[in-house]
Design a protein around this motif. Structure first.
Motif, PDB file in Angstrom:
ATOM      1  N   GLN A 171       3.662   9.860  -9.692  1.00  0.00           N
ATOM      2  CA  GLN A 171       2.944  10.072 -11.182  1.00  0.00           C
ATOM      3  C   GLN A 171       2.415  11.421 -11.045  1.00  0.00           C
ATOM      4  O   GLN A 171       2.371  12.341 -12.010  1.00  0.00           O
ATOM      5  CB  GLN A 171       1.643   9.009 -11.464  1.00  0.00           C
ATOM      6  CG  GLN A 171       2.319   7.534 -11.971  1.00  0.00           C
ATOM      7  CD  GLN A 171       1.068   6.890 -11.924  1.00  0.00           C
ATOM      8  OE1 GLN A 171       0.099   6.905 -11.504  1.00  0.00           O
ATOM      9  NE2 GLN A 171       1.499   5.434 -12.561  1.00  0.00           N
ATOM     10  N   GLN A 172       1.848  11.968  -9.961  1.00  0.00           N
ATOM     11  CA  GLN A 172       1.245  13.185  -9.766  1.00  0.00           C
ATOM     12  C   GLN A 172       2.509  14.118 -10.062  1.00  0.00           C
ATOM     13  O   GLN A 172       2.099  15.370 -10.578  1.00  0.00           O
ATOM     14  CB  GLN A 172       0.715  13.458  -8.674  1.00  0.00           C
ATOM     15  CG  GLN A 172      -0.990  12.810  -8.418  1.00  0.00           C
ATOM     16  CD  GLN A 172      -1.503  12.979  -7.122  1.00  0.00           C
ATOM     17  OE1 GLN A 172      -0.776  13.326  -6.259  1.00  0.00           O
ATOM     18  NE2 GLN A 172      -2.925  12.647  -7.378  1.00  0.00           N
ATOM     19  N   MET A 173       3.387  13.965  -9.418  1.00  0.00           N
ATOM     20  CA  MET A 173       4.624  14.960  -9.675  1.00  0.00           C
ATOM     21  C   MET A 173       5.046  14.965 -10.953  1.00  0.00           C
ATOM     22  O   MET A 173       5.405  16.075 -11.339  1.00  0.00           O
ATOM     23  CB  MET A 173       5.651  14.512  -8.649  1.00  0.00           C
ATOM     24  CG  MET A 173       5.444  14.859  -7.336  1.00  0.00           C
ATOM     25  SD  MET A 173       6.837  14.281  -5.916  1.00  0.00           S
ATOM     26  CE  MET A 173       8.200  15.083  -6.529  1.00  0.00           C
ATOM     27  N   GLU A 174       5.216  14.016 -11.674  1.00  0.00           N
ATOM     28  CA  GLU A 174       5.595  14.167 -12.990  1.00  0.00           C
ATOM     29  C   GLU A 174       4.520  14.640 -13.899  1.00  0.00           C
ATOM     30  O   GLU A 174       5.161  15.570 -14.726  1.00  0.00           O
ATOM     31  CB  GLU A 174       5.570  12.380 -13.678  1.00  0.00           C
ATOM     32  CG  GLU A 174       6.871  11.800 -13.000  1.00  0.00           C
ATOM     33  CD  GLU A 174       6.854  10.426 -13.462  1.00  0.00           C
ATOM     34  OE1 GLU A 174       6.188  10.118 -14.411  1.00  0.00           O
ATOM     35  OE2 GLU A 174       7.780   9.700 -12.803  1.00  0.00           O
ATOM     36  N   GLN A 175       3.482  14.693 -13.729  1.00  0.00           N
ATOM     37  CA  GLN A 175       2.320  15.371 -14.471  1.00  0.00           C
ATOM     38  C   GLN A 175       2.468  17.029 -14.093  1.00  0.00           C
ATOM     39  O   GLN A 175       2.516  17.648 -15.122  1.00  0.00           O
ATOM     40  CB  GLN A 175       0.912  14.866 -13.895  1.00  0.00           C
ATOM     41  CG  GLN A 175       0.551  13.484 -14.613  1.00  0.00           C
ATOM     42  CD  GLN A 175      -0.718  13.020 -14.142  1.00  0.00           C
ATOM     43  OE1 GLN A 175      -1.143  13.645 -13.181  1.00  0.00           O
ATOM     44  NE2 GLN A 175      -1.225  11.945 -14.796  1.00  0.00           N
ATOM     45  N   GLN A 176       2.750  17.261 -13.068  1.00  0.00           N
ATOM     46  CA  GLN A 176       2.710  18.548 -12.431  1.00  0.00           C
ATOM     47  C   GLN A 176       4.136  19.274 -13.283  1.00  0.00           C
ATOM     48  O   GLN A 176       4.041  19.982 -13.423  1.00  0.00           O
ATOM     49  CB  GLN A 176       2.642  18.705 -11.085  1.00  0.00           C
ATOM     50  CG  GLN A 176       1.475  18.490 -10.321  1.00  0.00           C
ATOM     51  CD  GLN A 176       1.421  18.501  -8.745  1.00  0.00           C
ATOM     52  OE1 GLN A 176       2.435  18.517  -8.106  1.00  0.00           O
ATOM     53  NE2 GLN A 176       0.154  18.576  -8.121  1.00  0.00           N
ATOM     54  N   GLN A 177       5.025  18.410 -13.277  1.00  0.00           N
ATOM     55  CA  GLN A 177       6.365  18.908 -13.558  1.00  0.00           C
ATOM     56  C   GLN A 177       6.157  19.001 -15.189  1.00  0.00           C
ATOM     57  O   GLN A 177       6.726  20.299 -15.411  1.00  0.00           O
ATOM     58  CB  GLN A 177       7.463  17.736 -13.358  1.00  0.00           C
ATOM     59  CG  GLN A 177       8.890  18.235 -13.791  1.00  0.00           C
ATOM     60  CD  GLN A 177       9.109  19.424 -13.101  1.00  0.00           C
ATOM     61  OE1 GLN A 177       9.142  19.670 -11.829  1.00  0.00           O
ATOM     62  NE2 GLN A 177      10.110  20.436 -13.529  1.00  0.00           N
ATOM     63  N   SER A 209       0.895  -1.325  -0.037  1.00  0.00           N
ATOM     64  CA  SER A 209       0.091  -0.073  -0.062  1.00  0.00           C
ATOM     65  C   SER A 209       0.932   1.357   0.215  1.00  0.00           C
ATOM     66  O   SER A 209       0.499   2.195  -0.653  1.00  0.00           O
ATOM     67  CB  SER A 209      -1.053  -0.146   1.039  1.00  0.00           C
ATOM     68  OG  SER A 209      -0.459   0.066   2.391  1.00  0.00           O
ATOM     69  N   TRP A 210       1.973   1.229   0.798  1.00  0.00           N
ATOM     70  CA  TRP A 210       2.815   2.338   0.734  1.00  0.00           C
ATOM     71  C   TRP A 210       3.657   2.488  -0.509  1.00  0.00           C
ATOM     72  O   TRP A 210       3.789   3.582  -1.133  1.00  0.00           O
ATOM     73  CB  TRP A 210       3.866   2.101   1.836  1.00  0.00           C
ATOM     74  CG  TRP A 210       3.568   2.704   3.321  1.00  0.00           C
ATOM     75  CD1 TRP A 210       3.390   2.066   4.190  1.00  0.00           C
ATOM     76  CD2 TRP A 210       3.530   4.015   3.431  1.00  0.00           C
ATOM     77  NE1 TRP A 210       3.123   2.761   5.313  1.00  0.00           N
ATOM     78  CE2 TRP A 210       3.243   4.167   4.880  1.00  0.00           C
ATOM     79  CE3 TRP A 210       3.791   5.170   2.787  1.00  0.00           C
ATOM     80  CZ2 TRP A 210       2.881   5.331   5.451  1.00  0.00           C
ATOM     81  CZ3 TRP A 210       3.717   6.517   3.469  1.00  0.00           C
ATOM     82  CH2 TRP A 210       3.354   6.267   4.864  1.00  0.00           C
ATOM     83  N   GLN A 211       3.795   1.462  -1.504  1.00  0.00           N
ATOM     84  CA  GLN A 211       4.489   1.481  -2.502  1.00  0.00           C
ATOM     85  C   GLN A 211       3.634   2.181  -3.889  1.00  0.00           C
ATOM     86  O   GLN A 211       3.810   2.772  -4.557  1.00  0.00           O
ATOM     87  CB  GLN A 211       4.974   0.250  -3.043  1.00  0.00           C
ATOM     88  CG  GLN A 211       6.299  -0.143  -2.417  1.00  0.00           C
ATOM     89  CD  GLN A 211       6.624  -1.764  -2.583  1.00  0.00           C
ATOM     90  OE1 GLN A 211       5.952  -2.465  -3.282  1.00  0.00           O
ATOM     91  NE2 GLN A 211       7.646  -2.110  -2.420  1.00  0.00           N
ATOM     92  N   MET A 212       2.344   1.695  -3.696  1.00  0.00           N
ATOM     93  CA  MET A 212       1.202   2.147  -4.343  1.00  0.00           C
ATOM     94  C   MET A 212       1.074   3.723  -4.469  1.00  0.00           C
ATOM     95  O   MET A 212       1.066   4.453  -5.246  1.00  0.00           O
ATOM     96  CB  MET A 212      -0.177   1.363  -4.261  1.00  0.00           C
ATOM     97  CG  MET A 212       0.027   0.074  -4.940  1.00  0.00           C
ATOM     98  SD  MET A 212      -1.436  -0.938  -4.506  1.00  0.00           S
ATOM     99  CE  MET A 212      -2.972   0.384  -4.714  1.00  0.00           C
ATOM    100  N   TRP A 213       0.982   3.901  -2.824  1.00  0.00           N
ATOM    101  CA  TRP A 213       0.784   5.304  -2.520  1.00  0.00           C
ATOM    102  C   TRP A 213       1.885   6.326  -3.147  1.00  0.00           C
ATOM    103  O   TRP A 213       1.948   7.259  -3.650  1.00  0.00           O
ATOM    104  CB  TRP A 213       0.580   5.636  -0.950  1.00  0.00           C
ATOM    105  CG  TRP A 213       0.425   7.250  -0.888  1.00  0.00           C
ATOM    106  CD1 TRP A 213      -0.643   7.727  -0.803  1.00  0.00           C
ATOM    107  CD2 TRP A 213       1.501   8.095  -0.197  1.00  0.00           C
ATOM    108  NE1 TRP A 213      -0.575   9.165  -0.510  1.00  0.00           N
ATOM    109  CE2 TRP A 213       0.740   9.130   0.019  1.00  0.00           C
ATOM    110  CE3 TRP A 213       2.761   7.769   0.092  1.00  0.00           C
ATOM    111  CZ2 TRP A 213       1.464  10.265   0.507  1.00  0.00           C
ATOM    112  CZ3 TRP A 213       3.679   8.881   0.425  1.00  0.00           C
ATOM    113  CH2 TRP A 213       2.902  10.233   0.851  1.00  0.00           C
ATOM    114  N   ILE A 214       3.180   5.979  -2.845  1.00  0.00           N
ATOM    115  CA  ILE A 214       4.366   6.310  -3.561  1.00  0.00           C
ATOM    116  C   ILE A 214       4.535   6.626  -5.047  1.00  0.00           C
ATOM    117  O   ILE A 214       4.705   7.505  -5.544  1.00  0.00           O
ATOM    118  CB  ILE A 214       5.851   5.761  -2.878  1.00  0.00           C
ATOM    119  CG1 ILE A 214       5.643   6.136  -1.399  1.00  0.00           C
ATOM    120  CG2 ILE A 214       6.958   6.260  -3.747  1.00  0.00           C
ATOM    121  CD1 ILE A 214       7.104   5.403  -0.676  1.00  0.00           C
TER     122      ILE A 214
END
Length: 184
Positions: free
Chosen positions: A16-22, A6-11
């Protein structure tokens, strides 16, 4: 499901969100750079505004009629002296009429327009008012020719007052049909 999974999925989701924002930040930065390096910023194109003065109908004529005695008992030889004593130098030829009308468009029309739209609660941007003034200013020589053709013997001060009245009347009519600006 395992606690580690679950931690791995969350990370992974966060990555992915950080890549999109970048990617979005990079795109926006490119747009900013393009806009800053462009010599000619995008301009709004306004189509020609036409006022047909000769098609206007005068419904109200306002002013002062001086009969007999002059105001305050002053001794003036004619009506022209009365107006020149009030601080306004009357034009003596057609070139002076055009010059006086240009000055009128610069000094008096903006305040007249502001008062009119305020009195009638009309939303008009300053840019729109400036475009109107500039458009009317361009038409002044043609209006001068029109009035001179209509009455070749008219004194210059008569032409000045006719065109001045026509400008105010046509602008008032335009504002009556104007729906308003939102970019105030």
């Amino acid at each position: 499901m395992n606690y580690n999974q679950s931690w791995q999925m969350w990370i992974q989701q966060m990555m992915q969100q950080m890549e999109q924002q970048q990617k979005m930040i990079e795109q926006l930065q490119k747009k900013i750079d393009r806009l800053q390096t462009t010599e000619h910023p995008p301009k709004t194109v306004i189509e020609k505004i036409e006022y047909h003065f000769d098609q206007l109908k005068i419904e109200t004529l306002e002013g002062t009629l001086q009969i007999g005695l002059t105001p305050n008992g002053s001794e003036l030889s004619d009506l022209g002296d009365l107006y020149s004593k009030q601080g306004q130098q009357l034009p003596q030829n057609d070139d002076q009429v055009l010059h006086a009308l240009q000055e009128y468009m610069t000094s008096d029309v903006p305040s007249w327009m502001n008062q009119y739209v305020r009195d009638h609660d009309i939303q008009v941007s300053d840019t729109h008012k400036e475009r109107m003034i500039e458009d009317v200013r361009k038409q002044l020589p043609h209006r001068m020719e029109y009035y001179r053709h209509e009455n070749p013997d008219a004194p210059p001060e008569t032409l000045f007052h006719q065109i001045k009245s026509e400008v105010q009347h046509s602008m008032a009519q335009y504002f009556e049909t104007f729906q308003g600006d939102d970019d105030r």
